[in-house]
Design a protein around this motif. Structure first.
Motif, PDB file in Angstrom:
ATOM      1  N   UNK A 150       0.831  -1.207   0.000  1.00  0.00           N
ATOM      2  CA  UNK A 150       0.000   0.000   0.000  1.00  0.00           C
ATOM      3  C   UNK A 150       0.866   1.259   0.000  1.00  0.00           C
ATOM      4  N   UNK A 151       1.940   1.227   0.771  1.00  0.00           N
ATOM      5  CA  UNK A 151       2.826   2.389   0.838  1.00  0.00           C
ATOM      6  C   UNK A 151       3.522   2.637  -0.499  1.00  0.00           C
ATOM      7  N   UNK A 152       3.876   1.567  -1.207  1.00  0.00           N
ATOM      8  CA  UNK A 152       4.500   1.719  -2.530  1.00  0.00           C
ATOM      9  C   UNK A 152       3.544   2.414  -3.488  1.00  0.00           C
ATOM     10  N   UNK A 175       8.338   6.397   4.626  1.00  0.00           N
ATOM     11  CA  UNK A 175       8.539   6.121   6.053  1.00  0.00           C
ATOM     12  C   UNK A 175       7.520   5.102   6.549  1.00  0.00           C
ATOM     13  N   UNK A 176       6.299   5.207   6.028  1.00  0.00           N
ATOM     14  CA  UNK A 176       5.262   4.243   6.400  1.00  0.00           C
ATOM     15  C   UNK A 176       5.640   2.834   5.932  1.00  0.00           C
ATOM     16  N   UNK A 177       6.173   2.741   4.709  1.00  0.00           N
ATOM     17  CA  UNK A 177       6.616   1.450   4.197  1.00  0.00           C
ATOM     18  C   UNK A 177       7.780   0.907   5.028  1.00  0.00           C
ATOM     19  N   UNK A 180      13.824  19.497  11.842  1.00  0.00           N
ATOM     20  CA  UNK A 180      13.287  18.863  13.045  1.00  0.00           C
ATOM     21  C   UNK A 180      11.804  18.548  12.914  1.00  0.00           C
ATOM     22  N   UNK A 181      11.040  19.500  12.359  1.00  0.00           N
ATOM     23  CA  UNK A 181       9.606  19.276  12.165  1.00  0.00           C
ATOM     24  C   UNK A 181       9.369  18.130  11.184  1.00  0.00           C
ATOM     25  N   UNK A 182      10.116  18.146  10.091  1.00  0.00           N
ATOM     26  CA  UNK A 182       9.954  17.124   9.062  1.00  0.00           C
ATOM     27  C   UNK A 182      10.366  15.738   9.577  1.00  0.00           C
ATOM     28  N   UNK A 183      11.439  15.671  10.346  1.00  0.00           N
ATOM     29  CA  UNK A 183      11.893  14.395  10.901  1.00  0.00           C
ATOM     30  C   UNK A 183      10.870  13.831  11.891  1.00  0.00           C
ATOM     31  N   UNK A 184      10.266  14.692  12.682  1.00  0.00           N
ATOM     32  CA  UNK A 184       9.237  14.238  13.623  1.00  0.00           C
ATOM     33  C   UNK A 184       8.038  13.660  12.883  1.00  0.00           C
ATOM     34  N   UNK A 213       2.981   4.831  12.070  1.00  0.00           N
ATOM     35  CA  UNK A 213       1.737   4.447  11.397  1.00  0.00           C
ATOM     36  C   UNK A 213       1.946   3.162  10.594  1.00  0.00           C
ATOM     37  N   UNK A 214       3.106   3.067   9.923  1.00  0.00           N
ATOM     38  CA  UNK A 214       3.407   1.858   9.174  1.00  0.00           C
ATOM     39  C   UNK A 214       3.501   0.621  10.035  1.00  0.00           C
ATOM     40  N   UNK A 215       3.978   0.764  11.265  1.00  0.00           N
ATOM     41  CA  UNK A 215       4.027  -0.380  12.174  1.00  0.00           C
ATOM     42  C   UNK A 215       2.692  -0.612  12.867  1.00  0.00           C
ATOM     43  N   UNK A 216       1.887   0.442  12.988  1.00  0.00           N
ATOM     44  CA  UNK A 216       0.615   0.317  13.710  1.00  0.00           C
ATOM     45  C   UNK A 216      -0.383  -0.571  12.976  1.00  0.00           C
ATOM     46  N   UNK A 217      -0.571  -0.344  11.684  1.00  0.00           N
ATOM     47  CA  UNK A 217      -1.650  -1.037  10.976  1.00  0.00           C
ATOM     48  C   UNK A 217      -1.473  -2.548  10.957  1.00  0.00           C
ATOM     49  N   UNK A 218      -0.301  -3.101  10.620  1.00  0.00           N
ATOM     50  CA  UNK A 218      -0.185  -4.564  10.721  1.00  0.00           C
ATOM     51  C   UNK A 218      -0.270  -5.069  12.155  1.00  0.00           C
ATOM     52  N   UNK A 219       0.167  -4.263  13.119  1.00  0.00           N
ATOM     53  CA  UNK A 219       0.079  -4.684  14.525  1.00  0.00           C
ATOM     54  C   UNK A 219      -1.373  -4.780  14.971  1.00  0.00           C
ATOM     55  N   UNK A 220      -2.148  -3.737  14.681  1.00  0.00           N
ATOM     56  CA  UNK A 220      -3.547  -3.746  15.116  1.00  0.00           C
ATOM     57  C   UNK A 220      -4.334  -4.784  14.336  1.00  0.00           C
ATOM     58  N   UNK A 221      -3.968  -5.022  13.067  1.00  0.00           N
ATOM     59  CA  UNK A 221      -4.636  -6.070  12.304  1.00  0.00           C
ATOM     60  C   UNK A 221      -4.378  -7.445  12.885  1.00  0.00           C
ATOM     61  N   UNK A 222      -3.150  -7.684  13.328  1.00  0.00           N
ATOM     62  CA  UNK A 222      -2.828  -8.964  13.951  1.00  0.00           C
ATOM     63  C   UNK A 222      -3.594  -9.162  15.254  1.00  0.00           C
TER      64      UNK A 222
END
Length: 349
Positions: free
Chosen positions: A14-16, A145-147, A199-203, A211-220
């Motif tokens: 999805x990120x790609x 970054x999400x990917x 700094x703003x952009x890195x945050x 977010x990229x780690x959240x979605x597969x975690x919550x799906x599992x």
């Protein structure tokens, strides 16, 4: 066992697609202005419609043929909102999962509302108001970054890292990543330079990685905790408080401002992290309890096996002793009879 890795791969793909969409949107905005991407989006919707019409119905017919007669009886009893609510309220783990999902995804949509005005403010404060903000390229970097986050999740899930613990760390890091930009946005426009923009952009990139780690975690976790028969209705109920939070923040945006909205999103993520910590504790406690029960059952089964072996051995010994006693009695009887016959024959002589 492949559930986590499958979700990680799906969200990476999805990120790609989102990265490519961001680049195309940037080109369209340069050529046709800010509304340029909207002229291209119907083309992809038409392509998706054609794909669904050509392939989706065939998949549906194939799946229907594979279903048994029992599935048709289950379809007649559709889950209701009342049943879904009762399931959520009766299981604290499902309730906590819904709170985490609602708070995180509401914060994510608040971030969607706030990131572009804050990036525009920072970039134009540092480089001048005439500077054009490359929203499409920034969005593509967010999706990269999400990917990366989805890829990291797939790597960590393959090394037996507990998903609840990982999701707790993800929500905590996401809260910090939205709290750090508040320092940049609180400065005057004249004091914002290249370092503040970076700094703003890195945050924001760190938040998108979360977010990229959240979605597969919550799906599992949803796959592990939610009952299959009521999964759709429960997920619909989870979306109700999430949408309420987003609507309230959007209506109060003039009073809160983008800085206040981002601070609220960081606070909601902190609440999600605390809820996830409690859920992690409960799930770990249940895992240890099940492990203890399995060990007790294994120990009891081994004791029962040893007892059975001892009883069978004792039974075999009894059978052998009885057989030996019977043989001795028969041998003694035959010896007495032979001795008696020998005595009688000797008397005749």
């Amino acid at each position: 066992s492949y559930l986590g890795a499958t979700f990680g791969l799906a969200y990476s793909c999805d990120a790609v697609v989102a990265i490519a969409a961001g680049q195309m949107a940037q080109v369209a905005a340069v050529r046709l202005g800010p509304t340029g991407p909207f002229y291209y989006s119907p083309l992809f919707l038409i392509m998706a419609t054609v794909f669904v019409l050509l392939f989706w119905s065939k998949e549906g017919e194939a799946s229907k043929k594979e279903q048994d007669k029992g599935a048709s009886s289950l379809k007649k009893e559709k889950p209701t909102m009342k049943e879904g609510t009762e399931i959520i309220m009766s299981d604290p783990k499902i309730l906590c999962l819904g709170i985490v999902q609602s708070l995180f995804e509401a914060s994510m949509y608040v971030f969607v509302i706030c990131w572009s005005p804050l990036m525009k403010m920072a970039i134009q404060s540092a480089y001048g108001e005439s500077t054009t903000v490359p929203y499409g390229k920034i969005f593509s970097c967010f999706m990269a970054a999400c990917m990366l986050g989805s890829t990291v999740f797939g790597f960590l899930s393959g090394h037996q890292l507990r998903i609840p613990k990982l999701l707790f760390m993800v929500t905590g890091i996401a809260s910090l990543s939205l709290a750090l930009p508040l320092k940049v946005t609180s400065k005057d426009a004249s004091s914002i330079g290249f370092g503040e923009v970076i700094g703003l952009y890195t945050s924001f990139l760190a938040f998108e990685a979360c977010v990229g780690m959240y979605f597969p975690s919550i799906g599992t976790l949803r796959g592990a905790l939610l009952p299959d028969a009521h999964r759709s209705i429960i997920m619909t109920l989870f979306a109700v408080p999430q949408n309420l939070i987003v609507v309230v923040v959007f209506l109060l945006l003039d009073h809160l401002g983008h800085k206040g909205s981002l601070a609220l999103a960081s606070f909601l993520l902190g609440l999600a992290a605390m809820t996830m910590l409690w859920l992690d504790y409960r799930m770990l406690e249940e895992e240890q309890r099940r492990k203890h029960i399995r060990e007790k059952f294994r120990t009891g089964a081994m004791r029962a096996r040893l007892l059975g072996m001892a009883i069978s051995g004792f039974t075999d010994c009894l059978k052998k002793s009885k057989t030996r006693d019977a043989r001795e009695v028969a041998l003694d009887r035959s010896s007495r009879e032979s001795y008696a016959s020998f005595g009688a024959s000797s008397m005749l002589y």
